[in-house]
Design a protein around this motif. Structure first.
Motif, short mmCIF file in Angstrom:
data_model
loop_
_atom_site.label_atom_id
_atom_site.label_comp_id
_atom_site.label_asym_id
_atom_site.label_seq_id
_atom_site.Cartn_x
_atom_site.Cartn_y
_atom_site.Cartn_z
N ASP A 103 19.68 8.63 -4.11
CA ASP A 103 19.04 7.92 -5.23
C ASP A 103 17.80 8.68 -5.72
N LEU A 104 17.01 9.17 -4.77
CA LEU A 104 15.79 9.90 -5.17
C LEU A 104 16.14 11.20 -5.88
N LYS A 105 17.25 11.79 -5.47
CA LYS A 105 17.67 13.04 -6.13
C LYS A 105 17.98 12.75 -7.61
N LEU A 106 18.71 11.65 -7.83
CA LEU A 106 19.02 11.28 -9.23
C LEU A 106 17.74 11.05 -10.02
N MET A 107 16.77 10.41 -9.38
CA MET A 107 15.50 10.13 -10.08
C MET A 107 14.73 11.42 -10.36
N SER A 108 14.81 12.34 -9.41
CA SER A 108 14.08 13.60 -9.65
C SER A 108 14.76 14.37 -10.78
N GLU A 109 16.08 14.21 -10.91
CA GLU A 109 16.80 14.89 -12.01
C GLU A 109 16.47 14.26 -13.37
N MET A 110 15.91 13.06 -13.31
CA MET A 110 15.41 12.44 -14.55
C MET A 110 14.00 12.97 -14.85
N HIS A 111 13.48 13.74 -13.92
CA HIS A 111 12.15 14.36 -14.01
C HIS A 111 11.01 13.36 -13.91
N LEU A 112 11.26 12.24 -13.21
CA LEU A 112 10.17 11.28 -12.97
C LEU A 112 9.02 12.00 -12.27
N ARG A 113 7.81 11.69 -12.72
CA ARG A 113 6.64 12.32 -12.10
C ARG A 113 6.00 11.43 -11.06
N ALA A 114 6.34 10.14 -11.08
CA ALA A 114 5.75 9.21 -10.10
C ALA A 114 6.77 8.14 -9.77
N LEU A 115 6.67 7.63 -8.56
CA LEU A 115 7.56 6.55 -8.15
C LEU A 115 6.77 5.52 -7.36
N ARG A 116 6.82 4.29 -7.87
CA ARG A 116 6.12 3.22 -7.16
C ARG A 116 7.12 2.40 -6.36
N THR A 117 6.83 2.25 -5.08
CA THR A 117 7.61 1.30 -4.27
C THR A 117 6.65 0.60 -3.32
N SER A 118 7.18 -0.30 -2.51
CA SER A 118 6.30 -1.00 -1.56
C SER A 118 6.78 -0.74 -0.15
N ILE A 119 5.92 -1.08 0.79
CA ILE A 119 6.29 -0.94 2.21
C ILE A 119 6.54 -2.34 2.75
N ALA A 120 7.71 -2.54 3.34
CA ALA A 120 8.03 -3.88 3.88
C ALA A 120 7.19 -4.14 5.12
N TRP A 121 6.31 -5.11 5.01
CA TRP A 121 5.41 -5.48 6.12
C TRP A 121 6.22 -5.71 7.40
N THR A 122 7.40 -6.37 7.24
CA THR A 122 8.20 -6.74 8.42
C THR A 122 8.92 -5.57 9.07
N ARG A 123 8.90 -4.38 8.43
CA ARG A 123 9.44 -3.22 9.16
C ARG A 123 8.37 -2.66 10.09
N ILE A 124 7.11 -2.85 9.70
CA ILE A 124 6.01 -2.26 10.47
C ILE A 124 5.48 -3.25 11.51
N PHE A 125 5.30 -4.49 11.08
CA PHE A 125 4.93 -5.56 12.01
C PHE A 125 5.93 -6.71 11.77
N PRO A 126 7.00 -6.77 12.57
CA PRO A 126 8.09 -7.70 12.27
C PRO A 126 7.65 -9.16 12.12
N ASN A 127 6.69 -9.58 12.92
CA ASN A 127 6.15 -10.94 12.77
C ASN A 127 4.82 -10.95 12.04
N GLY A 128 4.22 -9.83 11.91
CA GLY A 128 2.94 -9.73 11.20
C GLY A 128 1.73 -9.79 12.11
N ASP A 129 1.90 -10.25 13.37
CA ASP A 129 0.72 -10.39 14.22
C ASP A 129 0.85 -9.62 15.54
N GLU A 130 1.77 -8.65 15.60
CA GLU A 130 1.89 -7.85 16.82
C GLU A 130 0.67 -6.91 16.95
N ALA A 131 0.39 -6.53 18.19
CA ALA A 131 -0.74 -5.61 18.40
C ALA A 131 -0.34 -4.17 18.06
N VAL A 132 0.94 -3.86 18.24
CA VAL A 132 1.40 -2.47 18.08
C VAL A 132 2.47 -2.42 16.99
#
Ligand code: BG6
Length: 479
Positions: free
Chosen positions: A86-115
């Motif tokens: 998908d990113l390759k297709l977008m780069s072929e469109m010559h996009l100069r910037a791409l905004r996305t978000s980071i899923a909180w639950t991938r990094i802290f699955p419950n949100g209150d873990e220490a690690v």
């Protein structure tokens, strides 16, 4: 005398945007926890003007649901697995910037873990590296309507000041990890939409809640504090990074030129400026204190929080633009959730107008008020589309929409307004945030998937894909 240049600056960020919960899928994979959007079903399509509703019951059902229930944001467009192509297709469109978000639950699955969850961090190592390798500047939204559901159940969402620490810990973790690649960070998606999206943005339910208004403003205040803490941290440690706040551009126009309509419009627009007034000017303005007083709204603002906000204004203002509503004093009041559609507009089946001229006025208003860089973090139009037998879509309406929007941006630039970029929502079809449908299509690349999540997932560029590429290649001359 200083000259104001014509057209778009050479380094203008012609880009695209989407958000993790609407594209990634990858539900439960590599330790991901359950988030609010994972609990959202599609709307009833016989009423396309409706919006996904949550209730205590629907959330419990979602948490315990078996696989026979379809929750579209658990699948997205399977970007979790398809992002390299998908990113390759977008780069072929010559996009100069791409905004996305980071899923909180991938990094802290419950949100209150220490690690943090290392597997989640590794996914974004690869994703962000790939965005950069494809020649695009990553713009990251720290939280795009997807807080962990555990934080709602356990803490009562953003009403609880503990969320400030938990969010800060999440933000710090990802900024520490990705600061080499990412210069632009947006703290929250559309911080001003708490009245329309209260569950998605602050984790507060309206039903059976006698404290709803107070809860909304307490949560918002806690988010202001969280943004200020992120800014305070970054300015010491990573001075090259810019922290932005984001508004859905809700500046309205008067329905008629009667003074009742004009004055009510001014008051309503001022209540929209309130959010950014706090975050750029550093304090609650007196007009909003009057509004709180008149509406018996009370919440806790600690003295040290006031100082923190005052000392840590945001660096840039990100905006989403879709259309401009009217204010009719005969039917509307100060309630931001009640607006009158622009009678001159052409409407989509979801009742969204497709007007773009007022974007010029609105950009000028924001810049005149704050004199900070503006970023169009998202703008676009959701349409019903029928591909041909080759899955090709001739999306002239989308092209017209973007022509109008980009002409407005150009006009603003030519009057000295500092707009640093325009992120089209979206380079690729995604699941609609408010309706959960695939058939509300926003993309410049068609994705062969229907509302039940069925289809080959094949990607095919639409006509707008080639049009936008040409716009970018000509640096906005060929609009
Ligand atoms: C914006 C949101 O308000 O509107 C996006 O930030 C969303 O997440 C976009 O997709 C369009 O809304 P919808 O409901 O049509 O997807």
């Amino acid at each position: 005398m200083k000259k104001i240049s014509d057209g778009f600056p050479k380094d203008f960020l012609f880009g695209g945007a989407f958000a993790a919960p609407q594209i990634e899928g990858g539900f439960g994979i590599d330790g991901k926890g359950i988030s609010i959007p994972d609990c959202a079903k599609m709307i009833d399509q016989s009423n396309r003007k409706s919006h996904i509703q949550f209730s205590a019951q629907s959330i419990d059902e979602a948490i315990h649901s078996e696989n026979n229930q379809y929750y579209p944001k658990r699948k997205g467009i399977d970007f979790y697995h398809t992002y390299p192509s998908d990113l390759k297709l977008m780069s072929e469109m010559h996009l100069r910037a791409l905004r996305t978000s980071i899923a909180w639950t991938r990094i802290f699955p419950n949100g209150d873990e220490a690690v943090p969850n290392e597997k989640g961090l590794v996914f974004y190592d690869h994703l962000i590296q790939e965005i950069v390798d494809n020649g695009m500047q990553p713009i990251i939204t720290i939280c795009h309507y997807d807080m962990p559901i555990h934080l709602v159940k356990q803490y009562g969402g953003w009403t609880n000041k503990k969320l400030i620490d938990l969010y800060f810990n999440f933000a710090k973790t990802i900024i520490d990890r990705y600061h080499h690649w990412v210069k632009y960070w947006i703290c929250f998606n559309q911080i001003n939409l708490l009245h329309f999206e209260s569950f998605a943005s602050i984790g507060v339910l309206k039903e059976n809640n006698p404290h709803y208004q107070n809860d909304c403003y307490q949560s918002l205040h806690n988010q202001f504090v969280a943004c200020a803490r992120v800014k305070e941290y970054v300015k010491e440690k990573y001075p090259h990074i810019l922290i932005g706040t984001m508004l859905a551009d809700c500046l309205a126009v008067p329905y008629t030129c009667s003074s009742d309509d004009v004055i009510l419009t001014m008051e309503r627009n001022r209540n929209q400026f309130f959010f950014s007034d706090v975050q750029f000017r550093g304090e609650y303005p007196s007009y909003i204190l009057r509004y709180f007083q008149d509406n018996e709204i009370e919440f806790e603002i600690l003295p040290q929080e006031e100082v923190l906000i005052q000392n840590n204004p945001m660096d840039f203002l990100a905006l989403s633009y879709y259309n401009t509503s009217c204010v009719n004093s005969k039917t509307d009041g100060l309630d931001p959730a009640k607006t009158t559609p622009n009678p001159n507009g052409i409407f989509t089946p979801w009742g969204w107008g497709m007007d773009t001229e007022n974007l010029y006025r609105n950009l000028s208003e924001y810049y005149d008020r704050y004199q900070v860089p503006l970023l169009i973090a998202e703008s676009g139009v959701g349409l019903l589309e029928e591909p041909d037998e080759h899955l090709y879509v001739c999306d002239e309406t989308r092209i017209q929409y973007y022509q109008g929007a980009l002409k407005s941006v150009k006009r603003a630039l030519e009057h000295g307004t500092k707009v640093i970029g325009f992120c089209a929502w979206s380079p690729i079809d995604i699941v609609s945030s408010g309706s959960g449908e695939m058939s509300k299509r926003y993309g410049m690349i068609y994705v062969d998937q229907d509302d039940e999540g069925k289809g080959s997932l094949k990607r095919v560029p639409k006509k707008s894909y080639y049009w936008y590429k040409e716009v970018i290649d000509s640096n906005g001359k060929n609009l």
